[in-house]
Design a protein around this motif. Sequence first.
Motif, PDB file in Angstrom:
ATOM      1  N   ASN A  89      33.884  29.463  69.467  1.00  0.00           N
ATOM      2  CA  ASN A  89      33.531  28.217  70.119  1.00  0.00           C
ATOM      3  C   ASN A  89      31.951  27.703  69.978  1.00  0.00           C
ATOM      4  O   ASN A  89      32.297  26.348  69.816  1.00  0.00           O
ATOM      5  N   ALA A  90      31.656  28.271  70.395  1.00  0.00           N
ATOM      6  CA  ALA A  90      30.462  28.022  70.215  1.00  0.00           C
ATOM      7  C   ALA A  90      29.587  27.461  68.836  1.00  0.00           C
ATOM      8  O   ALA A  90      28.834  26.542  68.442  1.00  0.00           O
TER       9      ALA A  90
ATOM     10  N   ALA B 192      37.088  29.124  75.961  1.00  0.00           N
ATOM     11  CA  ALA B 192      36.536  27.659  76.125  1.00  0.00           C
ATOM     12  C   ALA B 192      36.847  27.054  77.378  1.00  0.00           C
ATOM     13  O   ALA B 192      36.348  26.042  78.341  1.00  0.00           O
TER      14      ALA B 192
ATOM     15  N   PHE C  49      34.282  28.584  79.981  1.00  0.00           N
ATOM     16  CA  PHE C  49      32.967  27.263  80.166  1.00  0.00           C
ATOM     17  C   PHE C  49      33.477  25.460  80.590  1.00  0.00           C
ATOM     18  O   PHE C  49      32.660  24.324  80.385  1.00  0.00           O
ATOM     19  N   PHE C  50      34.375  25.178  79.922  1.00  0.00           N
ATOM     20  CA  PHE C  50      34.945  23.804  80.892  1.00  0.00           C
ATOM     21  C   PHE C  50      34.477  23.849  81.867  1.00  0.00           C
ATOM     22  O   PHE C  50      34.065  23.101  82.338  1.00  0.00           O
TER      23      PHE C  50
ATOM     24  N   ARG D 177      30.924  24.408  83.804  1.00  0.00           N
ATOM     25  CA  ARG D 177      30.444  22.893  82.455  1.00  0.00           C
ATOM     26  C   ARG D 177      30.703  21.826  83.999  1.00  0.00           C
ATOM     27  O   ARG D 177      29.615  21.121  84.794  1.00  0.00           O
TER      28      ARG D 177
ATOM     29  N   GLU E  66      33.482  18.257  76.242  1.00  0.00           N
ATOM     30  CA  GLU E  66      33.209  19.093  74.914  1.00  0.00           C
ATOM     31  C   GLU E  66      34.110  20.620  74.842  1.00  0.00           C
ATOM     32  O   GLU E  66      34.628  20.083  74.366  1.00  0.00           O
ATOM     33  N   TYR E  67      34.042  21.010  76.048  1.00  0.00           N
ATOM     34  CA  TYR E  67      34.879  22.394  76.454  1.00  0.00           C
ATOM     35  C   TYR E  67      36.910  21.435  76.464  1.00  0.00           C
ATOM     36  O   TYR E  67      37.284  22.851  76.225  1.00  0.00           O
ATOM     37  N   GLU E  68      36.058  20.386  77.203  1.00  0.00           N
ATOM     38  CA  GLU E  68      37.984  20.200  77.157  1.00  0.00           C
ATOM     39  C   GLU E  68      38.415  19.592  76.449  1.00  0.00           C
ATOM     40  O   GLU E  68      39.504  20.018  75.720  1.00  0.00           O
TER      41      GLU E  68
ATOM     42  N   LYS F 236      37.724  20.519  73.387  1.00  0.00           N
ATOM     43  CA  LYS F 236      37.845  21.964  72.486  1.00  0.00           C
ATOM     44  C   LYS F 236      39.326  22.702  73.341  1.00  0.00           C
ATOM     45  O   LYS F 236      40.147  23.826  72.169  1.00  0.00           O
TER      46      LYS F 236
END
Length: 321
Positions: free
Chosen positions: A229-230, A273, A276-277, A280, A300-302, A304
């Motif tokens: 993901n990163a 994902a 980290f969503f 964040r 950003e992670y939403e 992903k």
Amino acid sequence: MAVYTDITDEELEALLADYELGEALSFKGIAEGVENSNFLLETDTGRFILTVFEKRVRGEELPFFLDLMRWLADHGYPSAAPIRDRQGRMLKSLRGKPAVIVAFLQGLSVRRPSVAHCREAGRGLAWLHQASEGFSGTRANDLNQAAWAPMFDRLKADAEALKPGLAAVIDGDLEMLARDWPSGLPTGVVHADYFPDNVFFHGAEFAGTIDFYFACVDAYAYDIAIALNAWCFEADGSFNITAARALLAGYEARRPLSAAERAALPILAHGAAMRFFLTRLADWGSTPPGALVKPKDPLEYERKLAVHRAAPDLVLFGAGA
């Protein structure tokens, strides 16, 4: 990494009096990341990083992190080793908060990793997993799958404010992850925050890893999913299959994946994902006034999450399946 806690010249001088590091020549805050206060320290004996721990890091868990970093450095893995004071202590206190000085790790992080960087990052992650074998410390992942639904219960209003209708979508993801989360995969010490800003290079060659303050015992493949993901999403939100194949090829050059690990990558990446969503989202409205830091965008992670939701097989294509 960030700056929430200011350190005065007098406080720094008193701290350095406990070490054999010489006198300070320069000292400045590092305005990156969101978790701790970090400072670049240069003395007449070398360069170091001073970290003051804030927010999620619990004091009782710090010996695990510091002992792990010392273990890795002592076993040949390029990581920033904690410095002991004259009494042999690695953990100190500043402003009533735990603090540590670590050796400065040479190398540069990259903002836009190339395919070659992704391959080397994969190799470095596998090396980390191998180097930590035999380390006796243990720490459960307190941000694992079981923690996500209770965390989101406190954040639903924030999700709706961010994007109307998002709370229901996230609830659906969490139900699926709870139902299908894999078990029985090979486990050991994982970094759990293996982002490009935590990995250093000399040119395109892997040079080392920093920021082990989310490290824990979990599935190795989950650590790989965090890295996918990163490292393997483009700025426009698309998943770069070529980069993913390179990262996994680099990893498997040192530690081949089992069939079960490979098959679990789609749901592990979806779950990574989600993790980290959620963190964040929690940070988005809680950064202290005056901190030299900009919280990272949960959307950003939403995005992903949306990719994993719509096309989980993309990760398998990246794995060469």
